[in-house]
Design an enzyme around this catalytic site. Sequence first.
Site, PDB file in Angstrom:
ATOM      1  N   ASP A   1      78.292  28.940  13.613  1.00 24.58           N
ATOM      2  CA  ASP A   1      78.398  27.638  14.285  1.00 24.58           C
ATOM      3  C   ASP A   1      79.619  26.872  13.761  1.00 24.58           C
ATOM      4  O   ASP A   1      79.617  26.399  12.612  1.00 24.58           O
ATOM      5  CB  ASP A   1      77.127  26.827  14.027  1.00 24.58           C
ATOM      6  CG  ASP A   1      77.068  25.589  14.914  1.00 24.58           C
ATOM      7  OD1 ASP A   1      78.114  25.197  15.474  1.00 24.58           O
ATOM      8  OD2 ASP A   1      75.970  25.021  15.035  1.00 24.58           O
TER       9      ASP A   1
ATOM     10  N   CYS B   1      72.567  27.235  22.654  1.00 27.78           N
ATOM     11  CA  CYS B   1      72.769  26.958  21.228  1.00 27.78           C
ATOM     12  C   CYS B   1      72.031  25.662  20.881  1.00 27.78           C
ATOM     13  O   CYS B   1      71.144  25.237  21.630  1.00 27.78           O
ATOM     14  CB  CYS B   1      74.255  26.905  20.863  1.00 27.78           C
ATOM     15  SG  CYS B   1      75.213  25.598  21.672  1.00 27.78           S
TER      16      CYS B   1
ATOM     17  N   ARG C   1      79.158  26.453  20.665  1.00 33.96           N
ATOM     18  CA  ARG C   1      79.051  27.890  20.891  1.00 33.96           C
ATOM     19  C   ARG C   1      78.662  28.274  22.323  1.00 33.96           C
ATOM     20  O   ARG C   1      79.295  29.143  22.924  1.00 33.96           O
ATOM     21  CB  ARG C   1      78.025  28.500  19.916  1.00 33.96           C
ATOM     22  CG  ARG C   1      78.450  28.438  18.479  1.00 33.96           C
ATOM     23  CD  ARG C   1      77.287  28.731  17.546  1.00 33.96           C
ATOM     24  NE  ARG C   1      76.261  27.686  17.630  1.00 33.96           N
ATOM     25  CZ  ARG C   1      75.082  27.729  17.062  1.00 33.96           C
ATOM     26  NH1 ARG C   1      74.746  28.797  16.380  1.00 33.96           N
ATOM     27  NH2 ARG C   1      74.229  26.723  17.178  1.00 33.96           N
TER      28      ARG C   1
HETATM   29  P1  4NP Z   1      76.481  24.047  18.787  1.00 33.87           P
HETATM   30  O1  4NP Z   1      76.969  23.275  17.459  1.00 33.87           O
HETATM   31  O2  4NP Z   1      74.988  24.238  18.645  1.00 33.87           O
HETATM   32  O3  4NP Z   1      77.215  25.345  18.739  1.00 33.87           O
HETATM   33  O4  4NP Z   1      76.866  23.195  19.982  1.00 33.87           O
HETATM   34  C1  4NP Z   1      76.446  22.038  17.066  1.00 33.87           C
HETATM   35  C2  4NP Z   1      76.819  20.887  17.725  1.00 33.87           C
HETATM   36  C3  4NP Z   1      76.324  19.661  17.301  1.00 33.87           C
HETATM   37  C4  4NP Z   1      75.465  19.604  16.216  1.00 33.87           C
HETATM   38  C5  4NP Z   1      75.097  20.773  15.541  1.00 33.87           C
HETATM   39  C6  4NP Z   1      75.591  21.987  15.975  1.00 33.87           C
HETATM   40  N1  4NP Z   1      74.969  18.367  15.772  1.00 33.87           N
HETATM   41  O5  4NP Z   1      74.330  18.310  14.676  1.00 33.87           O
HETATM   42  O6  4NP Z   1      75.163  17.336  16.472  1.00 33.87           O
END
Ligand code: 4NP
Length: 156
Positions: free
Chosen positions: A126, A10, A16
Amino acid sequence: MNKRRILFVCLGNICRSPMAEYVLRHQAAERGLSHLVETASAGTSGWHDGEGMHRGTRDELKAHGIAADGFSSRKIRREDPAHYDLIIAMDDDNLAELERQFGRRPGKQFKLTDLIPDSGYQAVPDPWYTGNFVETREIISACCRELLDRISDHSL
Ligand code: 4NP
């Protein structure tokens, strides 16, 4: 049968893809199929390198009796395609970044939601943005069940 090495990917590798990594491992253990899969996860960004998973992901896993320990976020690495048999993205942006870095490999590199084309989901939502870790676990669980079915019946 060879163990399939699976890397879930991800953006941040705290919401995720860690959820998918731990859900698939848990489902495999429940079904007596742990010998078939090795699971890991990574992020395209590296923004959270070395951090644990998001509290919301951890709490959602624990609420369903799924182990959530021993996790450390990491960025995807150049050597990942050589090590992993399947590299499974959570959304189109993740897949585009994988294809940019590793090339297009449709049989090996695809979106998790591609496994259930009629689910109504084009991507795993997300929870970093939606705040809804329940919805994310539900679609991840359904797709991971399908993934295990396909691996165990040799169609993947
Ligand atoms: P992930 O979600 O891709 O599912 O782990 C996110 C986690 C952190 C961030 C964005 C999406 N961020 O902008 O730090």
